[in-house]
Design an enzyme around this catalytic site. Structure first.
Site, PDB file in Angstrom:
ATOM      1  N   ARG A  32      44.962 -26.599  36.066  1.00  0.00           N
ATOM      2  CA  ARG A  32      44.800 -25.433  35.187  1.00  0.00           C
ATOM      3  C   ARG A  32      43.603 -24.587  35.597  1.00  0.00           C
ATOM      4  O   ARG A  32      43.649 -23.356  35.528  1.00  0.00           O
ATOM      5  CB  ARG A  32      44.685 -25.899  33.731  1.00  0.00           C
ATOM      6  CG  ARG A  32      46.038 -26.399  33.188  1.00  0.00           C
ATOM      7  CD  ARG A  32      45.842 -27.253  31.943  1.00  0.00           C
ATOM      8  NE  ARG A  32      47.080 -27.584  31.258  1.00  0.00           N
ATOM      9  CZ  ARG A  32      47.926 -28.567  31.615  1.00  0.00           C
ATOM     10  NH1 ARG A  32      47.669 -29.313  32.687  1.00  0.00           N
ATOM     11  NH2 ARG A  32      49.016 -28.814  30.902  1.00  0.00           N
ATOM     12  N   ASP A 325      51.278 -41.184  30.583  1.00  0.00           N
ATOM     13  CA  ASP A 325      51.186 -41.640  31.982  1.00  0.00           C
ATOM     14  C   ASP A 325      50.667 -43.074  32.100  1.00  0.00           C
ATOM     15  O   ASP A 325      50.537 -43.590  33.218  1.00  0.00           O
ATOM     16  CB  ASP A 325      50.269 -40.708  32.774  1.00  0.00           C
ATOM     17  CG  ASP A 325      50.884 -39.319  32.931  1.00  0.00           C
ATOM     18  OD1 ASP A 325      52.125 -39.212  32.940  1.00  0.00           O
ATOM     19  OD2 ASP A 325      50.115 -38.345  33.038  1.00  0.00           O
TER      20      ASP A 325
HETATM   21  C1  S3P Z   1      50.860 -33.158  32.225  1.00  0.00           C
HETATM   22  C2  S3P Z   1      51.707 -33.469  31.203  1.00  0.00           C
HETATM   23  C3  S3P Z   1      52.505 -34.704  31.166  1.00  0.00           C
HETATM   24  C4  S3P Z   1      52.038 -35.754  32.150  1.00  0.00           C
HETATM   25  C5  S3P Z   1      51.674 -35.174  33.471  1.00  0.00           C
HETATM   26  C6  S3P Z   1      50.618 -34.094  33.337  1.00  0.00           C
HETATM   27  C7  S3P Z   1      50.139 -31.869  32.188  1.00  0.00           C
HETATM   28  O1  S3P Z   1      53.852 -34.353  31.409  1.00  0.00           O
HETATM   29  O2  S3P Z   1      53.009 -36.760  32.315  1.00  0.00           O
HETATM   30  O3  S3P Z   1      51.169 -36.192  34.338  1.00  0.00           O
HETATM   31  O4  S3P Z   1      49.157 -31.698  32.938  1.00  0.00           O
HETATM   32  O5  S3P Z   1      50.525 -31.008  31.382  1.00  0.00           O
HETATM   33  P1  S3P Z   1      54.791 -33.920  30.158  1.00  0.00           P
HETATM   34  O6  S3P Z   1      53.976 -33.067  29.294  1.00  0.00           O
HETATM   35  O7  S3P Z   1      55.965 -33.164  30.706  1.00  0.00           O
HETATM   36  O8  S3P Z   1      55.181 -35.223  29.505  1.00  0.00           O
END
Ligand code: S3P
Length: 449
Positions: A32, A325
């Site tokens: 981000r 995760d």
């Molecule tokens: C993330 C959101 C998660 C996570 C990924 C990182 C992010 O995915 O599993 O490793 O940085 O927004 P989801 O929001 O699709 O579950």
């Protein structure tokens, strides 16, 4: 396995894990910071950026879209942005490697830029569902052409004059939420997203930090997020905390290796990321936070973890987004705990870097643990002692499966081998060296076979 597959083996260390370590920067926040920096006017300065493969893909994509991205020193990066709506059409296909976050968030950005782009990824990412972003983003006026089943490669014709979106997420996903918000940055008026359960809010926090107007209100079990479109984002300083999802591996290792006492400094403690820590405490873990502070708008602290005999627990579905995760490594802890651990409502694990639900169960059974899949629940029967080990674990291009299996091998009598540890570099470069250093002098606990 990839062309340069790296077999790795973990064995019981000669000494307990001890000392003070730091884990690499947070992956979500690193992506981000680069993206918002590219969309801001002026310079963004980032400290502690994760230099893992996934984030390097985002840096390359931002360059391909016209931002200037510079690395001054390890973790110290600068981005000179183009302003909201100011990215330029890339010459080449954008290759997002193994990273679902990079691909989905970038789809959001591109949807409201009047340009044509094609995005692809590695074999794991090309299997993952993109319709979850294609569907909501199409409503802004963007056009997408994907492979059968909504998979990458994906061609995107961004909207010339994007409409703001109003979307209720069908699944709790911070990636989809962030894609919608990023699209809304270059649409006039209010973009609104409703999430059924709160998911990590790094996008909301960082958008505010860069000068956007974002409101978050509770709604039922979830939240409604609104963003006023076409703000002037201004470059900002970002300090990236240590990734709690990476800290999870040394934490569980220290809980499982007798006599261990490990401090991990500067770990991000955003409450929407700390479900694993709450769960481990319920299992009896000696896990304490010290020096809690704010760094770059996110809570951070040092974690002290000591070896503990764990007991089984139940993880409720509402907690899943805050530890999405961490289930593979929690399952490893559960396999060494006394009693049953039931992790409920894990359907989203099937669409991660691998089908993590099936692969986590396979990881445990290959090493002699008793485990069942009951619909979307993962049920692990612990005996209070580590399982025998001795397994060869298929990691399916999934960094977290590889690290979880290696953590298990630090506790089992027989070593545990993974078919390919190369994907660890996507999120945790230096993992093997760091774990070996924590295990001190003597034969290394993690070894390339
Ligand atoms: C993330 C959101 C998660 C996570 C990924 C990182 C992010 O995915 O599993 O490793 O940085 O927004 P989801 O929001 O699709 O579950």
């Amino acid at each position: 396995m990839s062309a340069a597959a790296r077999t790795l083996t973990a064995r019981r260390p000669a000494a307990p894990l001890a000392g003070t370590i730091a884990v690499p920067g947070d992956k979500s926040i690193s992506h981000r910071a680069l993206m918002f920096g590219a969309l801001a006017i002026g310079e963004t300065s980032i400290a502690g950026l994760l230099e893992g493969e996934d984030v390097l893909r985002t840096a390359a994509a931002m360059r391909a879209l016209g931002a200037t991205v510079t690395r001054d020193a390890p973790g110290a990066w600068r981005v000179a942005g183009r302003g909201v709506g100011g990215l330029t059409e890339p010459d080449e296909v954008l290759d997002m490697g193994n990273s679902g976050t990079a691909a989905r968030l970038l789809a959001g950005i591109l949807a409201s830029h009047p340009l044509f782009a094609v995005m692809t990824g590695d074999a794991s990412l090309r299997r993952r569902p993109m319709r979850r972003v294609i569907d909501p983003l199409s409503a802004c006026g963007a056009r997408f052409t994907a492979r059968e089943g909504g998979r990458l490669p994906l061609a995107i014709e961004g909207a010339t004059e994007a409409l703001p979106l109003d979307y209720r997420l069908p699944v709790a996903s911070a990636q989809v939420k962030s894609a919608v918000l990023l699209c809304g940055l270059n649409a006039p008026g209010i973009t609104r997203v409703e999430e059924p359960e709160p998911t990590r809010d790094h996008s909301e926090n960082m958008l505010r930090h860069f000068g956007a107007e974002v409101a978050v209100v509770p709604a039922g079990t979830g939240r409604v997020i609104t963003l006023r479109g076409q703000p002037e984002l201004r470059g900002a300083d970002v300090t990236v905390p240590g990734d709690p999802s990476s800290a999870a591996f040394p934490i569980v290792a220290a809980l499982l290796v007798p006599g261990s006492r490990l401090t991990i400094t500067g770990v991000g403690l955003n409450p929407l990321r700390t479900g694993l820590f709450a769960t481990l405490r319920e299992m009896g873990a000696a896990l304490t936070v010290t020096r809690e502070r704010l760094a770059g708008g996110e809570p951070v602290g040092d974690l002290l973890v000591e070896h503990t005999a764990l007991r089984g627990t139940e993880v409720p579905p509402g907690r899943v987004p805050s530890m999405i995760d961490e289930f593979p490594v929690l399952a490893v802890a559960a396999a060494c705990a006394q009693g049953v651990t039931r992790m409920r409502g894990l359907h989203e694990l099937r669409v991660k870097e691998s089908d993590r639900l099936t692969a986590t169960a396979a990881l445990l059974s290959a090493n002699g643990a008793r485990v069942e899949l009951d619909g979307d629940d993962l049920v692990v029967h612990g005996t209070g002692r580590p399982p025998a080990g001795g397994g060869l674990v298929a990691t399916h291009m999934d960094h977290r499966l590889a690290m979880s299996a290696l953590v298990l091998g630090l506790a089992t009598a027989q070593p545990v081998t993974v078919d390919d540890g190369s994907f660890i570099d996507t999120s945790f470069p230096g993992f093997v060296a760091l774990m070996n250093a924590a295990a001190g002098e003597g034969a290394p606990a993690l070894l390339a076979a």
